[in-house]
Design an enzyme around this catalytic site. Structure first.
Site, PDB file in Angstrom:
ATOM      1  N   ASP A  91       0.829  -1.201   0.000  1.00 58.33           N
ATOM      2  CA  ASP A  91       0.000   0.000   0.000  1.00 58.33           C
ATOM      3  C   ASP A  91       0.869   1.258   0.000  1.00 58.33           C
ATOM      4  O   ASP A  91       0.530   2.264  -0.634  1.00 58.33           O
ATOM      5  CB  ASP A  91      -0.912   0.022   1.234  1.00 58.33           C
ATOM      6  CG  ASP A  91      -1.957  -1.086   1.211  1.00 58.33           C
ATOM      7  OD1 ASP A  91      -2.149  -1.697   0.148  1.00 58.33           O
ATOM      8  OD2 ASP A  91      -2.568  -1.338   2.268  1.00 58.33           O
ATOM      9  N   THR A 124      -4.915   9.503   6.443  1.00 59.22           N
ATOM     10  CA  THR A 124      -5.984   9.699   7.426  1.00 59.22           C
ATOM     11  C   THR A 124      -5.587  10.693   8.520  1.00 59.22           C
ATOM     12  O   THR A 124      -4.446  10.725   8.970  1.00 59.22           O
ATOM     13  CB  THR A 124      -6.347   8.349   8.060  1.00 59.22           C
ATOM     14  OG1 THR A 124      -6.711   7.442   7.026  1.00 59.22           O
ATOM     15  CG2 THR A 124      -7.498   8.499   9.025  1.00 59.22           C
ATOM     16  N   SER A 130     -13.205   8.527   6.160  1.00 60.53           N
ATOM     17  CA  SER A 130     -13.851   8.162   4.899  1.00 60.53           C
ATOM     18  C   SER A 130     -13.845   9.319   3.905  1.00 60.53           C
ATOM     19  O   SER A 130     -13.739   9.112   2.697  1.00 60.53           O
ATOM     20  CB  SER A 130     -15.296   7.722   5.167  1.00 60.53           C
ATOM     21  OG  SER A 130     -15.324   6.564   5.972  1.00 60.53           O
ATOM     22  N   THR A 156      -0.587   2.950   9.574  1.00 60.46           N
ATOM     23  CA  THR A 156      -0.092   1.589   9.761  1.00 60.46           C
ATOM     24  C   THR A 156       1.426   1.546   9.641  1.00 60.46           C
ATOM     25  O   THR A 156       2.010   2.097   8.707  1.00 60.46           O
ATOM     26  CB  THR A 156      -0.717   0.646   8.711  1.00 60.46           C
ATOM     27  OG1 THR A 156      -2.141   0.742   8.806  1.00 60.46           O
ATOM     28  CG2 THR A 156      -0.282  -0.783   8.944  1.00 60.46           C
ATOM     29  N   LYS A 177      -9.053  18.601  -5.493  1.00 56.41           N
ATOM     30  CA  LYS A 177      -8.141  19.019  -6.568  1.00 56.41           C
ATOM     31  C   LYS A 177      -7.021  19.910  -6.046  1.00 56.41           C
ATOM     32  O   LYS A 177      -6.216  20.410  -6.838  1.00 56.41           O
ATOM     33  CB  LYS A 177      -8.926  19.736  -7.667  1.00 56.41           C
ATOM     34  CG  LYS A 177      -9.917  18.826  -8.375  1.00 56.41           C
ATOM     35  CD  LYS A 177     -10.662  19.557  -9.483  1.00 56.41           C
ATOM     36  CE  LYS A 177     -11.654  18.615 -10.164  1.00 56.41           C
ATOM     37  NZ  LYS A 177     -12.414  19.297 -11.245  1.00 56.41           N
ATOM     38  N   ARG A 241      -8.067  -2.681  -1.096  1.00 60.94           N
ATOM     39  CA  ARG A 241      -9.307  -3.347  -0.701  1.00 60.94           C
ATOM     40  C   ARG A 241      -9.239  -4.853  -0.951  1.00 60.94           C
ATOM     41  O   ARG A 241      -9.769  -5.648  -0.166  1.00 60.94           O
ATOM     42  CB  ARG A 241     -10.478  -2.705  -1.446  1.00 60.94           C
ATOM     43  CG  ARG A 241     -10.832  -1.353  -0.872  1.00 60.94           C
ATOM     44  CD  ARG A 241     -11.759  -0.529  -1.721  1.00 60.94           C
ATOM     45  NE  ARG A 241     -12.018   0.743  -1.043  1.00 60.94           N
ATOM     46  CZ  ARG A 241     -12.412   1.852  -1.647  1.00 60.94           C
ATOM     47  NH1 ARG A 241     -12.606   1.862  -2.963  1.00 60.94           N
ATOM     48  NH2 ARG A 241     -12.618   2.955  -0.961  1.00 60.94           N
ATOM     49  N   THR A 365     -14.995   1.786   4.976  1.00 63.41           N
ATOM     50  CA  THR A 365     -15.904   0.958   5.764  1.00 63.41           C
ATOM     51  C   THR A 365     -16.877   0.209   4.849  1.00 63.41           C
ATOM     52  O   THR A 365     -16.990   0.504   3.658  1.00 63.41           O
ATOM     53  CB  THR A 365     -16.709   1.834   6.731  1.00 63.41           C
ATOM     54  OG1 THR A 365     -17.512   2.739   5.952  1.00 63.41           O
ATOM     55  CG2 THR A 365     -15.805   2.618   7.661  1.00 63.41           C
ATOM     56  N   GLN A 367     -19.953   0.592   4.801  1.00 64.61           N
ATOM     57  CA  GLN A 367     -20.915   1.579   4.304  1.00 64.61           C
ATOM     58  C   GLN A 367     -20.362   2.331   3.086  1.00 64.61           C
ATOM     59  O   GLN A 367     -21.098   2.633   2.145  1.00 64.61           O
ATOM     60  CB  GLN A 367     -21.277   2.557   5.420  1.00 64.61           C
ATOM     61  CG  GLN A 367     -22.132   1.953   6.527  1.00 64.61           C
ATOM     62  CD  GLN A 367     -21.372   0.958   7.407  1.00 64.61           C
ATOM     63  OE1 GLN A 367     -20.152   1.084   7.606  1.00 64.61           O
ATOM     64  NE2 GLN A 367     -22.086  -0.025   7.937  1.00 64.61           N
TER      65      GLN A 367
END
Length: 398
Positions: A91, A124, A130, A156, A177, A241, A365, A367
């Protein structure tokens, strides 16, 4: 690009031996101590696995998408934590491989491939999860480069990282942007490694706070073009993912195998509990859920390896949704199947259950995955399945 099957099988065999000999005896200890296993990281590096994301001209043996995903699955059947420690390299290094300058690649990638440099991906923030476009870390342009100020969270491997891809606003009024990506190395003046979060699962793999206080970054350490950082960040998510899916499936497989073995040996009412219909049906449901989720994960791998299409991205979102939710359901049921022993740290199923929950949160998530899938349905309808794709899936499954 993809490595040939014979070479892939050799690597997987080496990883399986490494897992059996070195990780199995340490998996519970890693969780209990909640300490990064630096010696195992170095031993994994000696197998060449960190070079799978990196081209040969920069010290790697790749790039290859599928083999690292298969490795994540294999490791997670014993230690989801170490699977994340391993796979986070992909990643974090992929943006450098895909968008870095030749100088950046030659300086950083050989050390990453050798395991002497640990890369991290820093997007993050406390107020931005999200909604990645809402980051508040600022990069002010100054003579010769940029001054970066802000705070990142849940990074991480951040506590032991050496080089960080950091996303910051270069145009605060331009939304997604106006984000750019920068390479910042450990020890830069003003850059502080903060605390590691104490999480319920994936212990031993640090999730760390990073603090940037007026950190000067030379202009040549921008990654890719100015104000194109959001594109760089999003380009990593499909593979991330699928990797999250791989680890969830691996963890659930490890838990289910443990529960099956236990159910064959545990005797109640005069026979092994697996012979009682209630338990047999519970385990059967787990096996069916897991097999179905694994099938869509394999399909997503096949599609994404062949084409970075909108449809492949949607199938990756489906794989992440179904795999992580199936893994959470399966590991919870495995604890139930083993009764009080399922709650005991003498067995690994409670650890697998704790480790699986974060996978429903990481890299979008459940969702968010449903939101992405829903948008595709609204604009393009159901993704189609071709006979050619089914045939390719069969090959991938072998």
């Amino acid at each position: 690009m993809s490595i040939d099957n014979d070479f892939r099988n050799q690597i997987l065999s080496s990883v399986e031996r490494f897992v059996a000999d070195r990780i199995v005896p340490r998996a519970s200890e890693i969780d209990a101590a909640n300490l990064f296993p630096a010696d195992l990281y170095r031993e994994a590096a000696a197998l060449g696995v960190f070079g799978l994301w990196i081209p040969e001209e920069y010290g790697g043996i790749g790039p290859d998408m599928v083999t690292p995903l298969l490795i994540s699955d294999v490791i997670a059947r014993v230690s989801p934590s170490f699977a994340l420690i391993f796979s986070n390299c992909g990643d974090a290094v992929t943006p450098i491989v895909n968008f870095g300058s030749d100088e950046q690649k030659r300086r950083l990638l050989p050390g990453i491939a050798a395991g002497t440099t640990i890369p991290c991906f820093a997007l993050t923030e406390p107020g931005s999860g999200s909604d990645a476009a809402s980051i508040s870390t600022q990069a002010e342009e100054v003579d010769g480069g940029y001054r970066i100020s802000g705070r990142k969270m849940w990074i991480t491997n951040g506590g032991i990282g050496d080089v960080f891809t950091v996303f910051a606003k270069t145009d605060p009024d331009a939304g997604n942007k106006g984000i750019s990506a920068f390479i910042i190395e450990r020890g830069a003046p003003g850059f502080t490694i903060g605390r590691n979060e104490d999480l319920i699962g994936l212990r031993g793999c640090p999730a760390t706070e990073l603090v940037f206080e007026d950190v000067f970054v030379p202009a040549d350490q921008m990654l890719g073009d100015k104000n194109r950082g959001f594109r760089i960040a999003m380009s990593t998510l499909d593979e991330a993912r699928l990797n999250c899916s791989a680890m969830a499936l691996g963890a659930a497989t490890g838990a289910l195998q443990c529960a099956i073995d236990y159910a064959k040996e545990r005797v109640q009412f005069g026979k092994p509990i697996i012979e009682h219909q209630g338990l047999a049906f519970l385990l059967a449901d787990c096996a069916a859920r897991l097999t179905g989720a694994r099938a869509i994960w394999q399909r997503a791998m096949t599609m994404l390896e062949r084409s970075r299409s909108r449809e492949a991205s949607t199938i990756a979102a489906m794989a992440k949704l179904l795999s992580t939710e199936a893994a959470m359901r399966v590991t919870t049921e495995c604890v139930q199947a083993m009764g009080a022993n399922g709650l005991s740290k003498a067995y690994p199923v409670e650890r697998f259950m704790r480790d699986c929950k974060p996978f429903e949160v990481f890299d979008g998530t459940s969702q968010i995955q449903k939101l992405l899938i829903g948008r595709h349905l609204e604009k393009y309808g159901l993704p189609e399945v071709s006979y050619e794709e089914i045939a390719a899936l069969g090959i991938a499954a072998e």
